[in-house]
Write a protein that holds these residues in place. Structure first.
Motif, PDB file in Angstrom:
ATOM      1  N   ARG A 175       0.819  -1.216   0.000  1.00  0.00           N
ATOM      2  CA  ARG A 175       0.000   0.000   0.000  1.00  0.00           C
ATOM      3  C   ARG A 175       0.849   1.261   0.000  1.00  0.00           C
ATOM      4  N   TYR A 176       2.117   1.139   0.321  1.00  0.00           N
ATOM      5  CA  TYR A 176       2.946   2.324   0.549  1.00  0.00           C
ATOM      6  C   TYR A 176       4.176   2.336  -0.354  1.00  0.00           C
ATOM      7  N   GLN A 177       4.633   3.530  -0.672  1.00  0.00           N
ATOM      8  CA  GLN A 177       5.831   3.703  -1.472  1.00  0.00           C
ATOM      9  C   GLN A 177       7.064   3.740  -0.568  1.00  0.00           C
ATOM     10  N   TYR A 178       8.179   3.235  -1.088  1.00  0.00           N
ATOM     11  CA  TYR A 178       9.439   3.332  -0.375  1.00  0.00           C
ATOM     12  C   TYR A 178       9.935   4.777  -0.430  1.00  0.00           C
ATOM     13  N   THR A 179      10.397   5.288   0.699  1.00  0.00           N
ATOM     14  CA  THR A 179      11.047   6.594   0.675  1.00  0.00           C
ATOM     15  C   THR A 179      12.427   6.440   0.043  1.00  0.00           C
ATOM     16  N   LEU A 180      12.991   7.546  -0.413  1.00  0.00           N
ATOM     17  CA  LEU A 180      14.329   7.491  -1.004  1.00  0.00           C
ATOM     18  C   LEU A 180      15.364   7.013   0.013  1.00  0.00           C
ATOM     19  N   VAL A 181      15.172   7.404   1.262  1.00  0.00           N
ATOM     20  CA  VAL A 181      16.102   6.982   2.311  1.00  0.00           C
ATOM     21  C   VAL A 181      16.040   5.464   2.490  1.00  0.00           C
ATOM     22  N   ARG A 182      14.822   4.920   2.514  1.00  0.00           N
ATOM     23  CA  ARG A 182      14.677   3.475   2.693  1.00  0.00           C
ATOM     24  C   ARG A 182      15.211   2.728   1.474  1.00  0.00           C
ATOM     25  N   GLN A 183      14.988   3.249   0.292  1.00  0.00           N
ATOM     26  CA  GLN A 183      15.526   2.623  -0.911  1.00  0.00           C
ATOM     27  C   GLN A 183      17.049   2.485  -0.813  1.00  0.00           C
ATOM     28  N   ALA A 184      17.707   3.560  -0.411  1.00  0.00           N
ATOM     29  CA  ALA A 184      19.173   3.539  -0.294  1.00  0.00           C
ATOM     30  C   ALA A 184      19.616   2.541   0.775  1.00  0.00           C
ATOM     31  N   GLN A 185      18.863   2.461   1.884  1.00  0.00           N
ATOM     32  CA  GLN A 185      19.208   1.526   2.951  1.00  0.00           C
ATOM     33  C   GLN A 185      19.128   0.083   2.467  1.00  0.00           C
ATOM     34  N   VAL A 186      18.057  -0.236   1.746  1.00  0.00           N
ATOM     35  CA  VAL A 186      17.879  -1.603   1.251  1.00  0.00           C
ATOM     36  C   VAL A 186      19.044  -2.006   0.354  1.00  0.00           C
ATOM     37  N   MET A 187      19.382  -1.131  -0.600  1.00  0.00           N
ATOM     38  CA  MET A 187      20.482  -1.439  -1.523  1.00  0.00           C
ATOM     39  C   MET A 187      21.805  -1.628  -0.771  1.00  0.00           C
ATOM     40  N   ARG A 188      22.079  -0.718   0.138  1.00  0.00           N
ATOM     41  CA  ARG A 188      23.344  -0.764   0.878  1.00  0.00           C
ATOM     42  C   ARG A 188      23.423  -1.996   1.778  1.00  0.00           C
ATOM     43  N   GLU A 189      22.336  -2.288   2.474  1.00  0.00           N
ATOM     44  CA  GLU A 189      22.354  -3.412   3.408  1.00  0.00           C
ATOM     45  C   GLU A 189      22.429  -4.756   2.690  1.00  0.00           C
ATOM     46  N   ASP A 214      14.123  -5.010  11.006  1.00  0.00           N
ATOM     47  CA  ASP A 214      13.532  -3.993  11.881  1.00  0.00           C
ATOM     48  C   ASP A 214      13.276  -2.706  11.094  1.00  0.00           C
ATOM     49  N   GLY A 215      14.220  -2.333  10.248  1.00  0.00           N
ATOM     50  CA  GLY A 215      14.056  -1.130   9.438  1.00  0.00           C
ATOM     51  C   GLY A 215      12.891  -1.242   8.477  1.00  0.00           C
ATOM     52  N   ALA A 216      12.703  -2.439   7.893  1.00  0.00           N
ATOM     53  CA  ALA A 216      11.586  -2.646   6.979  1.00  0.00           C
ATOM     54  C   ALA A 216      10.250  -2.477   7.699  1.00  0.00           C
TER      55      ALA A 216
END
Length: 233
Positions: A175-189, A214-216
């Motif tokens: 239902r929700y869009q990923y924020t740019l910050v979360r997108q960067a976190q996913v790629m990096r992690e 936890d971040g997700a």
């Protein structure tokens, strides 16, 4: 939109219901998450059967599966009602992953082969190529990335529990869009996790996956709060 679908861990039936029941389950689940079926509203088999042009037995199967995942409440062993998809529900769901996944990752690091690492890298390449443009595809690829680490785990009960709660959280997150910050976190992690698996650092990999899951979950909670604030305003 890609037709790619993440597969569950080996030997695990993700639904335990018939093909018709699984199809109706997805329709009713989407109705609940989208709000088309409101919280606490009564779920009547005959009405749902007509709504989705499905046999009553398939609807009953779907309701039992939805009950097992927490989307449906059975009141007094008779009346089925929609469970509110609130912040407590999301928190309880993702915290199970925070507890389970570090142990499973630690086990994976100890047995991972070059083939496993190549599979993680290949899926991560696809995630980065998609770059969140197709959010459904991202969810499928992200699930498959994690499943590479868990699909051969000796504890099938743990793997099944992980899959079940992962699917619940993924359905809500759509239902929700990923924020740019979360997108960067996913790629990096993800890239850091691959590196830790390659060098065999099980402790750091376990700590990273706990923070990642936890971040997700927290990201979904933040989006839920923002959505509620926007509606209230």
């Amino acid at each position: 939109m890609s037709a790619f679908k993440a597969r569950p861990p080996v030997g695990i039936d993700p639904t335990g219901v018939s093909e018709e029941g699984a199809a109706v389950y997805e329709l009713i689940r989407d109705d609940i998450i989208s709000g088309r079926l409101e919280a606490n509203s009564r779920l009547v088999v005959a009405e749902l059967s007509e709504r989705h042009q499905a046999p009553a037995n398939a609807v009953r199967e779907a309701l039992q599966l939805l009950r097992s995942q927490g989307f449906v409440l059975i009141v007094h062993n008779k009346s089925a009602r929609v469970r509110p998809i609130d912040q407590d529900f999301v928190r309880d769901t993702y915290e199970i992953g925070v507890l389970i996944e570090p142990s499973m990752v630690r086990w994976f690091v100890g047995m991972a082969t070059s083939v496993d690492i190549a599979a993680l890298e290949r899926i991560q390449d696809q995630i980065e190529a998609n770059n969140f443009s197709d959010q459904v595809l991202h969810g499928e690829l992200d699930t498959q990335f994690h499943n590479v680490m868990y699909e051969r785990h000796y504890n099938h009960l743990a793997a099944e529990l992980w899959w079940k709660h992962r699917e619940v959280l993924r359905a809500v997150a759509r239902r929700y869009q990923y924020t740019l910050v979360r997108q960067a976190q996913v790629m990096r992690e993800h890239r850091e996790l691959i590196r830790l698996v390659r060098i065999g650092d099980a402790d750091k990999a376990a700590s990273l996956i706990a923070a990642h899951v936890d971040g997700a979950g927290r990201h979904v909670l933040e989006q839920m709060r923002a959505s509620r604030a926007a509606r209230a305003g």
